[in-house]
Design an enzyme around this catalytic site. Structure first.
Site, PDB file in Angstrom:
ATOM      1  N   ASP A 150       0.853  -1.185   0.000  1.00  0.00           N
ATOM      2  CA  ASP A 150       0.000   0.000   0.000  1.00  0.00           C
ATOM      3  C   ASP A 150       0.895   1.243   0.000  1.00  0.00           C
ATOM      4  O   ASP A 150       1.382   1.661  -1.037  1.00  0.00           O
ATOM      5  CB  ASP A 150      -0.902  -0.077   1.236  1.00  0.00           C
ATOM      6  CG  ASP A 150      -1.968   0.985   1.276  1.00  0.00           C
ATOM      7  OD1 ASP A 150      -2.258   1.566   0.225  1.00  0.00           O
ATOM      8  OD2 ASP A 150      -2.520   1.235   2.366  1.00  0.00           O
ATOM      9  N   PHE A 188     -10.058  -0.084  -0.357  1.00  0.00           N
ATOM     10  CA  PHE A 188      -9.758  -1.026   0.724  1.00  0.00           C
ATOM     11  C   PHE A 188     -10.370  -2.380   0.398  1.00  0.00           C
ATOM     12  O   PHE A 188     -11.556  -2.480   0.118  1.00  0.00           O
ATOM     13  CB  PHE A 188     -10.294  -0.509   2.064  1.00  0.00           C
ATOM     14  CG  PHE A 188      -9.715  -1.248   3.238  1.00  0.00           C
ATOM     15  CD1 PHE A 188      -8.495  -0.865   3.766  1.00  0.00           C
ATOM     16  CD2 PHE A 188     -10.370  -2.348   3.784  1.00  0.00           C
ATOM     17  CE1 PHE A 188      -7.932  -1.552   4.839  1.00  0.00           C
ATOM     18  CE2 PHE A 188      -9.814  -3.043   4.856  1.00  0.00           C
ATOM     19  CZ  PHE A 188      -8.590  -2.641   5.379  1.00  0.00           C
TER      20      PHE A 188
END
Ligand code: IMP
Ligand code: MG
Length: 173
Positions: A96, A145
């Site tokens: 990420d 997400f």
């Protein structure tokens, strides 16, 4: 929740990655090191696609607190793996910000491995805050997400056989 990657898509990609890694690491007896807990499902499937000798181990590190927000701080609670002169392949569920990976790589490089590469099922390059690159990447995904296939939301949903997007909702998925 909305399915982003199906069970079949993931299985095909894992097979592809395994074939490539088997080719690249022939006669190198690599050590696959999974970052707990998110990489558990991916590593378990990936190792069974490998056709070469290899070993596995796990370390525990986390840059995330509860929920979906990153604390930006990496905590390593267990890293008792001997990698000197070994060909190391770090196995991650998702890259990420890249903060976790950058930190782990620094720690491992001090232990003098023969080589150090990264294999991640998912890559979210849009939210990168470091210059980290992924050597073996399953899927590049948008800045959303996701849960499933090892990835959690508050420790839930790791068991889902697919990867799904958590839609924005007050009370979670
Ligand atoms: P980074 O340090 O920001 O790259 O964070 C990497 C870690 O954050 C991963 O190993 C995951 O555990 C967690 N993470 C990042 N994005 C997601 C996501 O979309 N769903 C679930 N966990 C995530
Ligand atoms: Mg996590």
């Amino acid at each position: 929740m909305r399915i982003l990657l199906t069970k079949t898509q993931i299985a095909d990609k894992v097979q592809e990655l395994g074939a490539q890694i088997s080719e690249d690491y022939q006669d190198k007896n690599p050590i696959l090191i999974g970052l707990l807990k998110g990489s558990v499902v991916f590593l378990a499937d990936l190792m069974r696609t490998l056709t070469i000798p290899h070993t596995i181990d796990f370390i525990r590190a986390s840059s995330y607190g509860a929920g979906m927000t990153s604390s930006g701080q990496v905590r390593v609670t267990s890293m008792d793996v001997d990698v000197e002169n070994r060909h190391v392949l770090l196995i991650e569920d998702i890259i990420d910000s890249g903060v976790t990976l950058q930190y782990i790589k620094e720690v491992f490089l001090e232990k003098k491995p023969a080589s150090l590469c990264v294999c991640a099922l998912l890559d979210k390059p849009a939210s990168r805050r470091t210059s980290e690159k992924v050597d073996y990447c399953g899927f590049t995904i948008p800045d959303v997400f996701v849960v499933g296939y090892g990835l959690d939301w508050n420790e839930q949903y790791r068991h889902l056989p697919y990867v799904a997007v958590v839609e924005e909702q007050k009370n979670g998925p």
